[in-house]
Design a protein around this motif. Structure first.
Motif, PDB file in Angstrom:
ATOM      1  N   VAL A  46      47.284  15.400 111.402  1.00 14.64           N
ATOM      2  CA  VAL A  46      46.289  15.163 111.464  1.00 14.64           C
ATOM      3  C   VAL A  46      45.739  15.893 112.401  1.00 14.64           C
ATOM      4  N   LEU A  47      44.080  15.913 113.264  1.00 10.98           N
ATOM      5  CA  LEU A  47      44.140  16.954 114.448  1.00 10.98           C
ATOM      6  C   LEU A  47      43.034  16.370 115.167  1.00 10.98           C
ATOM      7  N   ASP A  48      43.034  16.215 116.150  1.00  6.77           N
ATOM      8  CA  ASP A  48      41.912  15.209 117.121  1.00  6.77           C
ATOM      9  C   ASP A  48      41.366  16.225 117.818  1.00  6.77           C
ATOM     10  N   GLY A  49      40.757  17.390 117.647  1.00  5.87           N
ATOM     11  CA  GLY A  49      39.759  18.349 118.018  1.00  5.87           C
ATOM     12  C   GLY A  49      41.349  19.202 117.687  1.00  5.87           C
ATOM     13  N   GLU A  50      41.401  20.336 118.643  1.00  7.29           N
ATOM     14  CA  GLU A  50      42.164  21.802 117.554  1.00  7.29           C
ATOM     15  C   GLU A  50      43.656  20.918 117.868  1.00  7.29           C
ATOM     16  N   THR A  51      43.738  19.482 118.778  1.00  6.54           N
ATOM     17  CA  THR A  51      45.682  18.855 118.846  1.00  6.54           C
ATOM     18  C   THR A  51      45.766  18.047 117.805  1.00  6.54           C
ATOM     19  N   VAL A  52      47.317  18.996 117.617  1.00  2.00           N
ATOM     20  CA  VAL A  52      48.150  17.889 117.130  1.00  2.00           C
ATOM     21  C   VAL A  52      48.298  16.761 116.958  1.00  2.00           C
ATOM     22  N   VAL A  53      47.949  15.426 116.072  1.00  2.00           N
ATOM     23  CA  VAL A  53      48.602  14.270 116.802  1.00  2.00           C
ATOM     24  C   VAL A  53      49.447  14.106 115.324  1.00  2.00           C
ATOM     25  N   LYS A  54      49.404  13.957 114.714  1.00  2.00           N
ATOM     26  CA  LYS A  54      50.527  14.035 113.425  1.00  2.00           C
ATOM     27  C   LYS A  54      50.648  15.520 112.297  1.00  2.00           C
ATOM     28  N   LEU A  55      52.051  15.105 111.927  1.00  2.00           N
ATOM     29  CA  LEU A  55      52.779  16.634 111.332  1.00  2.00           C
ATOM     30  C   LEU A  55      53.154  16.350 110.189  1.00  2.00           C
ATOM     31  N   LYS A  56      52.955  16.046 108.918  1.00  2.00           N
ATOM     32  CA  LYS A  56      53.689  15.927 107.720  1.00  2.00           C
ATOM     33  C   LYS A  56      53.924  16.795 107.307  1.00  2.00           C
ATOM     34  N   PRO A  57      55.229  17.372 106.625  1.00  2.52           N
ATOM     35  CA  PRO A  57      55.740  18.740 105.975  1.00  2.52           C
ATOM     36  C   PRO A  57      55.777  17.781 104.628  1.00  2.52           C
ATOM     37  N   VAL A  58      54.951  18.878 103.758  1.00  2.00           N
ATOM     38  CA  VAL A  58      55.319  18.300 101.746  1.00  2.00           C
ATOM     39  C   VAL A  58      55.877  18.696 101.734  1.00  2.00           C
ATOM     40  N   PHE A  59      56.787  18.897 100.372  1.00  4.62           N
ATOM     41  CA  PHE A  59      58.131  19.759  99.832  1.00  4.62           C
ATOM     42  C   PHE A  59      57.454  19.783  98.365  1.00  4.62           C
ATOM     43  N   GLY A  60      58.252  20.612  97.550  1.00  3.87           N
ATOM     44  CA  GLY A  60      58.887  19.711  96.035  1.00  3.87           C
ATOM     45  C   GLY A  60      57.744  21.020  94.851  1.00  3.87           C
ATOM     46  N   TYR A  61      56.982  21.969  96.054  1.00  4.91           N
ATOM     47  CA  TYR A  61      55.811  23.207  95.172  1.00  4.91           C
ATOM     48  C   TYR A  61      57.543  23.897  94.176  1.00  4.91           C
ATOM     49  N   LEU A  62      58.022  24.564  94.802  1.00  5.88           N
ATOM     50  CA  LEU A  62      59.084  25.471  94.254  1.00  5.88           C
ATOM     51  C   LEU A  62      60.600  24.810  93.933  1.00  5.88           C
ATOM     52  N   HIS A  63      60.542  23.087  93.119  1.00  5.12           N
ATOM     53  CA  HIS A  63      61.554  22.714  93.177  1.00  5.12           C
ATOM     54  C   HIS A  63      61.875  23.244  91.705  1.00  5.12           C
ATOM     55  N   ARG A  64      62.642  23.147  91.589  1.00  4.24           N
ATOM     56  CA  ARG A  64      63.938  23.270  90.203  1.00  4.24           C
ATOM     57  C   ARG A  64      64.891  22.974  89.840  1.00  4.24           C
ATOM     58  N   ASN A  65      64.993  21.691  90.735  1.00  7.49           N
ATOM     59  CA  ASN A  65      66.502  21.264  90.493  1.00  7.49           C
ATOM     60  C   ASN A  65      67.767  21.758  90.491  1.00  7.49           C
ATOM     61  N   HIS A  66      67.437  23.293  91.200  1.00  5.21           N
ATOM     62  CA  HIS A  66      68.651  24.087  91.292  1.00  5.21           C
ATOM     63  C   HIS A  66      70.220  23.577  91.152  1.00  5.21           C
ATOM     64  N   GLU A  67      70.331  22.293  91.383  1.00  3.45           N
ATOM     65  CA  GLU A  67      71.518  21.520  91.590  1.00  3.45           C
ATOM     66  C   GLU A  67      72.131  20.897  90.305  1.00  3.45           C
ATOM     67  N   LYS A  68      71.162  20.497  89.350  1.00  2.00           N
ATOM     68  CA  LYS A  68      71.612  20.096  88.434  1.00  2.00           C
ATOM     69  C   LYS A  68      71.624  20.774  87.459  1.00  2.00           C
ATOM     70  N   ILE A  69      71.157  22.561  87.614  1.00  2.00           N
ATOM     71  CA  ILE A  69      71.274  23.714  86.575  1.00  2.00           C
ATOM     72  C   ILE A  69      72.563  23.802  87.051  1.00  2.00           C
ATOM     73  N   ALA A  70      72.657  23.410  88.402  1.00  2.00           N
ATOM     74  CA  ALA A  70      73.796  24.238  88.182  1.00  2.00           C
ATOM     75  C   ALA A  70      75.252  22.911  88.019  1.00  2.00           C
ATOM     76  N   GLU A  71      75.411  22.534  87.703  1.00  2.00           N
ATOM     77  CA  GLU A  71      76.176  21.265  87.246  1.00  2.00           C
ATOM     78  C   GLU A  71      76.002  21.219  85.741  1.00  2.00           C
ATOM     79  N   ASN A  72      74.608  22.013  84.948  1.00  5.49           N
ATOM     80  CA  ASN A  72      75.268  22.415  83.695  1.00  5.49           C
ATOM     81  C   ASN A  72      75.834  23.228  83.337  1.00  5.49           C
ATOM     82  N   THR A  73      75.986  24.229  84.290  1.00  9.01           N
ATOM     83  CA  THR A  73      76.301  25.648  83.700  1.00  9.01           C
ATOM     84  C   THR A  73      77.623  25.302  84.439  1.00  9.01           C
TER      85      THR A  73
END
Lengths: 387, 214
Positions: A46-73
């Protein structure tokens, strides 16, 4: 507006953005396809002009549940999968996983394998920091030149890693209680040559960059992180040390054979982007200092614990948390065994993800361009963030 | 942390936090990382004690993770004295007990200032049915913020007191908790071009239904 120093996390609301200017805020979704986000990562800014007033990182685009895969092998079958976490540093990922399984099963690592692990891990650190410096400069607008210099040197190390493991990046090299294969003929000489030539490149690189006026203007005082917040937020690796906290797992945990070689832990003063850049530059020189004597001392001998079983590997019920200092920070693996061939619980503690916890705190009150530089200095790899 | 040291920590924590129910969970693996199980209502206070105690100063929460334990039948070998054919003998018998499933949240705590650790703290939910609640430790350690969100996302544990509990890796509309042991993958994959055996059976569900011949 400065970030709230309160250490309690969460949604920090922006109370006022200048009087009578409501409605002028602009919400920008940076990413997931943005060249500066180093992969598929989104920052909702969220910007006020050039200044950042809020920033939320969003993840999960590369999520493949590595941990679940490893628990199944089986335990060993997820070793090549760890390469894909932080794909710049697959050798340190391998080591962290192997170390955790060794803790779980009580395996010993032979002397020669310890040396090979130390050498490959330090090569990986040099490689990662070189690339990071290139990427950071790229984010600042130094298009091409520094990155190409960095990649030229990276190739030399990748050639060595390829001749050892058969792959440039997806190495799958470590095994529980040792390494997969012995060093090829003339490999040590090859590493010695690269190590001997590297300081010259670093000098050249630093002459080009460290005193550069534009680099200093863009990084000094930008993305500041206080030591208290860094410790509370679990920030590790060069980022933590740039804030002046002396915590290097190579010294603290003394895993492997790091206690045999003296090296210094560079610490920053200001916790800004410039310090993070500089810490990495200095760490590379320290890594070379470790490599030089280690390459001379490497003994002959077996490379795998004879008690380690490749097939039918079933650790006794129990749990273990093993961690090492990877170039990005503390990479940990938590394993829970129920006596079966597969881990009952397999957890990766990704340094990149946790170092992003305080991204908002570092970016608030700065311009968008500075937010990009700050993100670049965190050194994330999305394969590890999203798993 | 050795077992004795952990027992001492437990005693001190019990003295500092009245009413806290603590127990030591032994770990039989060679690394012997034993852990401290704390009841959910006192978890926050005990964690605060661990963080602020001058001897421990566990200022760094390295790892937060969830574990899912399904309902299980535990079998234990017990030696029982029995009279067989008039002679008293020691016979091994398998004793079976039923255990209700539960979810666990595990915290690995270290001290950066004193360079010690890990002290492992566990919270256990009474059951697996929704809603499962534990206390959030994010107000004590910021590093738990994203990791607790991840446990919420993948295991469905609700952290009371978390400032921003949202899904983190899965998308917002996602309903299930994929890391739970009884999670079943939805059958919506792109089926193989030449399906056979099991795959064929599954793929049939996606094929258009043959129209009934008139």
């Amino acid at each position: 507006m400065l970030p709230d120093p309160a250490l309690t996390g969460g949604a920090r609301k922006v109370e006022s953005v200048g009087q009578g200017r409501e409605g002028e805020l602009l919400e920008v979704a940076m990413g997931p396809q943005h060249p500066s986000t180093h992969g598929v990562f989104r920052m909702d800014v969220v910007l006020d002009g050039e200044t950042v007033v809020k920033l939320k990182p969003v993840f999960g685009y590369l999520h493949r549940n590595h941990e679940k895969i490893a628990e199944n092998t089986s335990y060993l079958a997820s070793m090549p999968y760890t390469d894909r976490l932080d794909y710049f540093c697959s050798l340190t990922n391998n080591w962290a996983y192997a170390l955790s399984v060794e803790k779980l099963a009580g395996l010993q690592v032979p002397e020669r394998a310890e040396y090979i692990r130390l050498i490959t891990a330090e090569l990986t650190r040099v490689l990662n920091h070189t690339c990071l410096a290139g990427f950071l400069l790229q984010d600042m607008g130094a298009l091409g030149t520094p990155l190409m210099y960095a990649f030229r040197e990276r190739e030399k190390i990748l050639d060595l890693i390829e001749s050892l493991t058969g792959a440039r990046m997806m190495c799958n090299y470590m095994r529980f209680g040792g390494c997969r294969c012995d060093l090829p003929l003339g490999w040590i000489e090859g590493v010695k040559k690269v190590v001997a030539e590297y300081p010259r490149f670093l000098d050249e690189f630093e002459t080009l960059l460290s005193g550069n006026e534009i680099l200093m203007a863009r990084t000094q005082g930008v993305g500041k992180l206080s030591a208290e917040l860094a410790v509370s937020a679990g920030v590790t690796g060069p980022m933590l040390r740039a804030s002046g906290v002396d915590y290097d797992l190579r010294k603290v945990d003394n895993y492997g054979i790091y206690s045999r070689y003296p090296f210094r832990v560079p610490l920053g003063d200001h916790g800004d982007v410039y310090d993070r850049y500089m810490i990495r530059m200095l760490e590379m020189r320290e890594s070379l200092k470790i490599l030089e004597p280690a390459l001379k001392d490497i003994p002959e001998g077996p490379i795998v614990d004879p008690k380690a079983k490749l097939r039918g590997f079933r650790p006794k019920p129990g749990e273990a948390y093993g961690r090492i200092e990877t170039p990005k920070g503390e990479l940990g693996f938590y394993l829970l065994s129920d006596g079966s061939p597969n881990p009952y619980r397999y957890r990766v503690r990704p340094p990149s993800l946790i170092n992003l916890t305080i991204l908002e705190d570092m970016c608030l009150g700065q311009t968008v361009a500075d937010a990009i530089v700050t993100l670049g200095s965190v050194d994330i790899v999305l394969g590890e963030v999203d798993r | 942390m050795s077992l004795e040291a952990l027992e001492q920590i437990k005693a001190r924590a019990e003295a500092a936090v009245p009413g806290a129910l603590l127990s030591v969970v032994k770990n039989d693996s060679p690394c012997a990382q034993h852990s401290l199980l704390v009841d959910v209502p006192h978890a926050y206070a005990v964690a605060q004690f661990l963080r602020d105690d001058p001897q421990l100063r566990l200022d760094y929460c390295s790892n937060v993770t969830g574990i899912d334990f399904l309902d299980a039948e535990l079998s234990e070998k017990v030696k029982v004295k029995k009279v067989v054919d008039g002679v008293e003998k020691e016979v091994e018998e398998v004793k079976k007990t039923k255990r209700a499933g539960y979810l666990e949240v595990v915290y690995h705590l270290y001290s950066i200032s004193l360079k010690q650790g890990p002290v492992i703290l566990r919270q256990r939910t009474p059951g697996r049915a929704d809603p499962v609640r534990v206390a959030s430790l994010t107000p004590l350690w910021r590093s738990a913020e994203f990791q607790e969100r991840e446990v919420f996302d993948l295991y469905g544990v609700i952290f009371d007191g978390h400032p921003d509990l949202r899904r983190i890796l899965m998308w917002d509309g996602f309903k299930d908790y994929p890391m739970r042991k009884d999670y079943v993958e939805p059958d919506d994959y792109e089926y193989e071009p030449t399906p056979h055996d099991e795959v064929l059976e599954k793929a049939k569900a996606h094929l258009p239904k043959p129209e009934a011949k008139a």
